[in-house]
Design an enzyme around this catalytic site. Structure first.
Site, PDB file in Angstrom:
ATOM      1  N   ARG A   1     -18.718  -9.363  38.815  1.00 49.92           N
ATOM      2  CA  ARG A   1     -18.523  -8.655  37.553  1.00 49.92           C
ATOM      3  C   ARG A   1     -18.966  -7.207  37.771  1.00 49.92           C
ATOM      4  O   ARG A   1     -20.105  -6.946  38.182  1.00 49.92           O
ATOM      5  CB  ARG A   1     -19.359  -9.273  36.448  1.00 49.92           C
ATOM      6  CG  ARG A   1     -19.146  -8.513  35.187  1.00 49.92           C
ATOM      7  CD  ARG A   1     -20.051  -8.927  34.079  1.00 49.92           C
ATOM      8  NE  ARG A   1     -19.720  -8.108  32.917  1.00 49.92           N
ATOM      9  CZ  ARG A   1     -20.589  -7.749  32.011  1.00 49.92           C
ATOM     10  NH1 ARG A   1     -21.836  -8.127  32.096  1.00 49.92           N
ATOM     11  NH2 ARG A   1     -20.222  -7.011  31.000  1.00 49.92           N
TER      12      ARG A   1
ATOM     13  N   ARG B   1     -28.269  -0.964  19.930  1.00 49.69           N
ATOM     14  CA  ARG B   1     -27.531   0.304  20.028  1.00 49.69           C
ATOM     15  C   ARG B   1     -27.061   0.750  18.647  1.00 49.69           C
ATOM     16  O   ARG B   1     -26.641  -0.071  17.828  1.00 49.69           O
ATOM     17  CB  ARG B   1     -26.308   0.160  20.938  1.00 49.69           C
ATOM     18  CG  ARG B   1     -26.641  -0.152  22.377  1.00 49.69           C
ATOM     19  CD  ARG B   1     -25.386  -0.025  23.253  1.00 49.69           C
ATOM     20  NE  ARG B   1     -25.626  -0.551  24.570  1.00 49.69           N
ATOM     21  CZ  ARG B   1     -24.982  -1.619  25.070  1.00 49.69           C
ATOM     22  NH1 ARG B   1     -24.057  -2.238  24.374  1.00 49.69           N
ATOM     23  NH2 ARG B   1     -25.266  -2.034  26.297  1.00 49.69           N
TER      24      ARG B   1
ATOM     25  N   HIS C   1     -16.358  -4.830  27.828  1.00 47.03           N
ATOM     26  CA  HIS C   1     -16.098  -6.229  27.421  1.00 47.03           C
ATOM     27  C   HIS C   1     -14.642  -6.619  27.667  1.00 47.03           C
ATOM     28  O   HIS C   1     -14.122  -7.568  27.057  1.00 47.03           O
ATOM     29  CB  HIS C   1     -16.385  -6.467  25.920  1.00 47.03           C
ATOM     30  CG  HIS C   1     -17.838  -6.454  25.563  1.00 47.03           C
ATOM     31  ND1 HIS C   1     -18.285  -5.968  24.364  1.00 47.03           N
ATOM     32  CD2 HIS C   1     -18.930  -6.890  26.226  1.00 47.03           C
ATOM     33  CE1 HIS C   1     -19.606  -6.086  24.313  1.00 47.03           C
ATOM     34  NE2 HIS C   1     -20.031  -6.648  25.433  1.00 47.03           N
TER      35      HIS C   1
ATOM     36  N   GLU D   1     -16.266 -15.458  30.317  1.00 52.54           N
ATOM     37  CA  GLU D   1     -15.997 -14.385  31.271  1.00 52.54           C
ATOM     38  C   GLU D   1     -16.041 -14.900  32.710  1.00 52.54           C
ATOM     39  O   GLU D   1     -15.285 -14.461  33.557  1.00 52.54           O
ATOM     40  CB  GLU D   1     -17.009 -13.250  31.072  1.00 52.54           C
ATOM     41  CG  GLU D   1     -16.777 -12.518  29.753  1.00 52.54           C
ATOM     42  CD  GLU D   1     -17.917 -11.621  29.329  1.00 52.54           C
ATOM     43  OE1 GLU D   1     -18.915 -12.165  28.799  1.00 52.54           O
ATOM     44  OE2 GLU D   1     -17.825 -10.406  29.520  1.00 52.54           O
TER      45      GLU D   1
ATOM     46  N   ASN E   1     -23.004 -11.777  38.737  1.00 54.88           N
ATOM     47  CA  ASN E   1     -23.128 -10.763  37.694  1.00 54.88           C
ATOM     48  C   ASN E   1     -24.529 -10.163  37.822  1.00 54.88           C
ATOM     49  O   ASN E   1     -25.510 -10.761  37.398  1.00 54.88           O
ATOM     50  CB  ASN E   1     -22.924 -11.424  36.326  1.00 54.88           C
ATOM     51  CG  ASN E   1     -23.026 -10.433  35.186  1.00 54.88           C
ATOM     52  OD1 ASN E   1     -23.338  -9.258  35.391  1.00 54.88           O
ATOM     53  ND2 ASN E   1     -22.757 -10.901  33.976  1.00 54.88           N
TER      54      ASN E   1
END
Ligand code: ADP
Length: 416
Positions: free
Chosen positions: A100, A251, A190, A397, A7
């Site tokens: 990923r 964010r 996601h 994940e 990742n």
């Protein structure tokens, strides 16, 4: 099969080595052989930290100019005489690599084996994910250079799970030409985590994919909610980029787009500067004026009764609540809410705040069960009479990356 899961972020490289096969996947007995994080790639003081069961923790700080050199560090560590990994004595014992990859564009609606044409397609669409895909590509180039072409590599996309969004859900209300010409639409992110939650929910409840009607709340530093109807994503809060939807750590989430023009004029900012504010200085950090980490807000409230931190938490819960309501409408009801990721797994108080006063929608939290649920634990936190069940399900994940890689390399279907 031993799978290296990678990742790559713009200045980081996370990896895991996972042993899996069809039997292990079915029984849930996959083994995590090693796990590492390399931070500050591209600097003179990159930090390499690796943990592996049965091995001493490895921590080194040294210059690492790029991802290729960082990956070499991982390889060197695997081959050190002091490193003991069950079933791995040389690099040949790593059988496949799973990457990923944040943005799969409209082309990749499922995980794929990485070929030259896949790389070309990703390169051609870098403008759709300028913050993430270049870093993911660096990882792919580095792995190709370091391992050669013999080892299969698989791309697993954050957007892929949302490929089932209907057109009325993924289009924005702007001239259709912008979608036709530039593919401006909601992609959602996601997806690997939301897909894992759906799979795990079925394992826990014994339900079929058609009977999987849940709202998955991935609440980490980045956060998104996904409406999963009959096992498929039909809507999600993140959009064209991860900026849309919930208020997150830094964010803003949804705002009126006019604010951008207004701020540019008032503060004499360029468009890049305003976007930087919305991505990096807003959300929980911007409202609290303190931190993007919920633990710091909890501390400030406990120690100083900090008003801005309280406001940030109130807003955070309220915005989650509103999306739960809108997805219950979009799905004509759901059987369960599933909380996951850093905040979803750890913060009993935020879970409680989000679910407070939703009794009329059939959602009731059991305080005792909720308070007992801390990181790594999985289970039900709703009352016996709650019409909609509420679960905490720790996301994983990496295991999805390993399973998809195994299945693709073995010519099997990936798990939906
Ligand atoms: P990321 O989104 O970066 O992958 P995580 O999913 O681990 O990371 O989420 C990180 C966030 O989880 C932190 O910023 C913090 O707000 C929150 N968090 C972690 N532990 C706790 C805790 N014990 N209580 C409240 N919030 C927590």
């Amino acid at each position: 099969m031993n799978i290296l899961v990678l990742n790559c972020g713009s200045s980081s490289l996370k990896f895991q080595i996972i042993e899996t096969d069809a039997e292990k996947m079915k029984k849930g007995t996959d083994r995590e052989l090693a796990k590492g994080l390399i931070e500050k790639v591209g600097s003179d003081e990159a930090i390499i930290s690796i943990k592996a069961p049965g091995n001493a923790d490895y921590k080194v700080i040294k210059p690492l100019p790029d991802h290729k050199v960082a990956l070499h560090c991982v390889i060197d560590w695997i081959q050190m005489p002091t490193t003991k990994l069950d079933g791995i004595s040389s690099l040949k014992d790593i059988h496949a690599i799973g990457h990923r990859t944040v943005h799969g564009t409209e082309t990749f609606n499922s995980s794929v084996r990485i070929t030259d044409s896949v790389i070309k397609e990703l390169e051609a669409n870098v403008d759709l994910a300028p913050l993430h895909n270049p870093a993911n590509l660096k990882g792919i180039y580095a792995a190709k250079e370091v391992f050669g072409n013999d080892i299969p590599q698989v791309g697993i996309f954050d957007t892929a799970f949302h490929a089932t969004l209907p057109k009325y859900s993924f289009l924005y209300g702007i001239p259709l030409e912008y979608y036709n010409n530039y593919k401006i639409r909601k992609y959602g992110f996601h997806g690997t985590s939301h897909r894992y939650i759906g799979i795990r929910y079925r394992q826990i409840t014994g339900k079929s994919i058609e009977d999987t009607n849940i709202i998955s709340l991935h609440l980490g530093n980045g956060a998104s909610i996904c409406a999963i109807k009959n096992g498929k994503s039909i809507d999600t809060t993140m959009g064209f980029t991860p900026l849309e939807g919930l208020m997150m750590g830094t964010r803003s989430g949804d705002i009126d787009p006019t604010i951008i023009e207004f701020l540019m004029k008032k503060e004499h900012l360029s468009i890049e500067e305003v976007m930087n504010v919305l991505n990096k200085k807003s959300g929980v950090l911007g409202i609290s004026g303190l931190s993007n980490d919920m633990r710091d807000l909890d501390k400030a409230i406990a120690e100083n009764n900090d008003e801005r931190s309280k406001l940030a938490l109130e807003m955070y819960a309220y915005k989650n609540k509103k999306f739960i309501g809108s997805y219950l409408a979009a799905m004509n009801g759901a059987d369960a809410l599933c909380f996951t990721a850093g905040i979803g797994e750890n913060s009993a108080s935020i879970r409680k705040d989000i679910c407070r006063n939703l009794e009329n929608l059939g959602i009731e939290i059991d305080d005792k069960l909720n308070n007992e649920m801390t990181r790594g634990k999985e289970g039900l936190i709703s009352t016996k009479t709650s019409k909609i069940k509420v679960y905490v399900i720790p996301t994983n994940e990496e295991i999805m990356l390993a399973h998809d890689t195994y299945n693709i390399v073995s010519g099997l279907e990936i798990l939906e």
